[in-house]
Scaffold this motif. Structure first.
Motif, PDB file in Angstrom:
ATOM      1  N   SER A   1       0.926   3.846  -3.317  1.00 31.83           N
ATOM      2  CA  SER A   1       0.363   5.193  -3.181  1.00 31.83           C
ATOM      3  C   SER A   1       1.429   6.284  -3.203  1.00 31.83           C
ATOM      4  CB  SER A   1      -0.430   5.294  -1.873  1.00 31.83           C
ATOM      5  OG  SER A   1       0.407   5.061  -0.743  1.00 31.83           O
ATOM      6  N   SER A   2       2.679   5.912  -3.466  1.00 29.79           N
ATOM      7  CA  SER A   2       3.769   6.891  -3.385  1.00 29.79           C
ATOM      8  C   SER A   2       3.952   7.695  -4.662  1.00 29.79           C
ATOM      9  CB  SER A   2       5.085   6.179  -3.033  1.00 29.79           C
ATOM     10  OG  SER A   2       5.488   5.323  -4.092  1.00 29.79           O
TER      11      SER A   2
ATOM     12  N   PHE B   1      -5.960   4.693  -6.638  1.00 34.11           N
ATOM     13  CA  PHE B   1      -6.773   4.554  -5.436  1.00 34.11           C
ATOM     14  C   PHE B   1      -8.003   5.446  -5.512  1.00 34.11           C
ATOM     15  CE2 PHE B   1      -2.869   2.801  -3.499  1.00 34.11           C
ATOM     16  CZ  PHE B   1      -3.416   1.695  -2.866  1.00 34.11           C
TER      17      PHE B   1
ATOM     18  N   LEU C   1       0.823  -1.209   0.000  1.00 35.24           N
ATOM     19  CA  LEU C   1       0.000   0.000   0.000  1.00 35.24           C
ATOM     20  C   LEU C   1       0.857   1.259   0.000  1.00 35.24           C
ATOM     21  CD1 LEU C   1      -2.725  -1.177   2.527  1.00 35.24           C
ATOM     22  CD2 LEU C   1      -3.084  -0.682   0.097  1.00 35.24           C
ATOM     23  N   SER C   2       1.936   1.243   0.763  1.00 39.04           N
ATOM     24  CA  SER C   2       2.815   2.407   0.832  1.00 39.04           C
ATOM     25  C   SER C   2       3.477   2.672  -0.511  1.00 39.04           C
ATOM     26  CB  SER C   2       3.873   2.194   1.920  1.00 39.04           C
ATOM     27  OG  SER C   2       4.712   3.325   2.026  1.00 39.04           O
TER      28      SER C   2
ATOM     29  N   ARG D   1      -2.964  11.813  -0.396  1.00 41.03           N
ATOM     30  CA  ARG D   1      -2.716  12.009  -1.823  1.00 41.03           C
ATOM     31  C   ARG D   1      -3.909  11.500  -2.647  1.00 41.03           C
ATOM     32  NH1 ARG D   1       2.527  12.295  -4.143  1.00 41.03           N
ATOM     33  NH2 ARG D   1       3.412  11.611  -2.175  1.00 41.03           N
ATOM     34  N   SER D   2      -4.434  10.348  -2.241  1.00 38.84           N
ATOM     35  CA  SER D   2      -5.584   9.791  -2.964  1.00 38.84           C
ATOM     36  C   SER D   2      -6.836  10.634  -2.743  1.00 38.84           C
ATOM     37  CB  SER D   2      -5.820   8.331  -2.544  1.00 38.84           C
ATOM     38  OG  SER D   2      -6.260   8.225  -1.207  1.00 38.84           O
TER      39      SER D   2
ATOM     40  N   GLY E   1       0.137   8.772   1.392  1.00 36.31           N
ATOM     41  CA  GLY E   1      -0.550   8.113   0.292  1.00 36.31           C
ATOM     42  C   GLY E   1      -2.052   8.247   0.397  1.00 36.31           C
ATOM     43  N   TRP E   2      -2.579   8.131   1.617  1.00 30.51           N
ATOM     44  CA  TRP E   2      -4.015   8.281   1.852  1.00 30.51           C
ATOM     45  C   TRP E   2      -4.479   9.687   1.485  1.00 30.51           C
ATOM     46  CZ3 TRP E   2      -8.769   6.978   2.223  1.00 30.51           C
ATOM     47  CH2 TRP E   2      -9.682   7.627   3.051  1.00 30.51           C
TER      48      TRP E   2
ATOM     49  N   GLY F   1      -0.331   6.205  -8.707  1.00 33.46           N
ATOM     50  CA  GLY F   1      -0.847   5.346  -7.650  1.00 33.46           C
ATOM     51  C   GLY F   1      -1.976   6.019  -6.898  1.00 33.46           C
ATOM     52  N   ALA F   2      -1.804   7.306  -6.592  1.00 30.58           N
ATOM     53  CA  ALA F   2      -2.854   8.055  -5.912  1.00 30.58           C
ATOM     54  C   ALA F   2      -4.114   8.106  -6.767  1.00 30.58           C
ATOM     55  CB  ALA F   2      -2.371   9.473  -5.607  1.00 30.58           C
TER      56      ALA F   2
ATOM     57  N   LEU G   1      -4.914   1.652   3.899  1.00 34.73           N
ATOM     58  CA  LEU G   1      -4.015   2.582   3.218  1.00 34.73           C
ATOM     59  C   LEU G   1      -3.621   3.714   4.160  1.00 34.73           C
ATOM     60  CD1 LEU G   1      -2.486   3.787   0.862  1.00 34.73           C
ATOM     61  CD2 LEU G   1      -4.623   4.802   0.050  1.00 34.73           C
TER      62      LEU G   1
END
Length: 265
Positions: A137-138, A146, A133-134, A198-199, A195-196, A142-143, A188
């Motif tokens: 979402s980096s 999600f 997950l890390s 960012r999404s 990452g969270w 990726g963002a 996440l």
């Protein structure tokens, strides 16, 4: 044969196995590629297979994993390294037909959720789950990936975002409607605060601070103008399509800085 001899033999076979899997995937023979990986796992161990998956081009990894989800058993799903999976996410967009993006974007988003859920929860290894997950979402793509999944349940994501902001590690994930997406969102957030958020920025472009989400509600009627507008699934699918890196350049992490503090501290 000693362990050292097995390791030497395994390393010498890796380039040939990588070429074989690469050619099979590009030829559309995903099942044969899986059989080759499974045989290698039996003969040389899981580490050798992970090494092969780590050296495949991300666009090939995307083509391979796109053929599997949580309902299908896949050696690649179980063993793909977090970084390799993260880099492959952008290329999934290249596998989506234009007419499907226009006519049935929710179906693509559901398939993407099944894919992500299948990889993240393929094992009970919590450390691997957090690494997946890390890494995933980096990057900017990726963002966006999600956010595409979140767009299937924006109201629930908005509710859980407010709960995470107010309760931190004591978040329960209770929302106004049951959704399989909420547990993924919570995991996440636990794996990567950056990452969270960012999404969330991708889904809710006006979002600037987690605290701002606590009192915001989406209307029951999707056609009604929202106080806090969000991007549609279709719009996000096209955004990810534009973020597909050139196959001539290696994917790079986003330089976007973290915008928050540890929400689970």
């Amino acid at each position: 044969m000693s362990d050292e001899s097995k390791s030497s033999e395994s390393n010498s076979n890796l380039p040939a196995l990588t070429r074989q899997v690469n050619e099979l995937v590009l030829a559309g023979s995903l099942q044969h590629a899986e059989e080759a990986l499974s045989k290698a796992a039996d003969e040389h161990g899981d580490y050798a297979v992970a090494e092969v998956l780590a050296t495949l081009p991300p666009q090939v990894t995307a083509l391979h994993l796109a053929g599997f989800d949580g309902a299908k058993t896949s050696v690649a799903t179980l063993l793909v390294p977090p970084k390799a999976w993260a880099e492959s996410l952008a290329y999934l967009a290249a596998t989506w037909p234009d007419d499907m993006i226009e006519d049935d974007p929710e179906r693509i988003a559901e398939n993407l959720f099944n894919h992500m859920h299948g990889v993240v929860y393929a094992t009970d290894d919590e450390e691997r789950r957090h690494e997946l997950l890390s890494e995933a979402s980096s990057s900017d793509w990726g963002a966006t990936a999600f956010a595409i999944v979140w767009s299937l349940a924006p109201k629930e994501i908005l509710e859980v975002a407010g709960e995470i902001g107010s309760k931190g590690r004591y978040v329960t994930g209770q929302t106004s409607a049951d959704s399989d997406i909420v547990p993924l969102a919570i995991d996440l957030a636990k794996a990567s605060e950056d990452g969270w958020e960012r999404s969330l920025l991708e889904l809710f472009p006006e979002f600037r601070n987690a605290a701002d989400l606590a009192d915001v509600e989406l209307p029951e009627d999707e056609d009604e103008e929202s106080e806090f507008p969000h991007r549609s699934t279709r719009e996000l699918l096209y955004r990810l399509r534009k973020q597909v890196p050139s196959v001539r350049s290696a994917p790079k992490r986003s330089s976007r800085r973290s915008i928050g503090t540890d929400i689970f501290s």
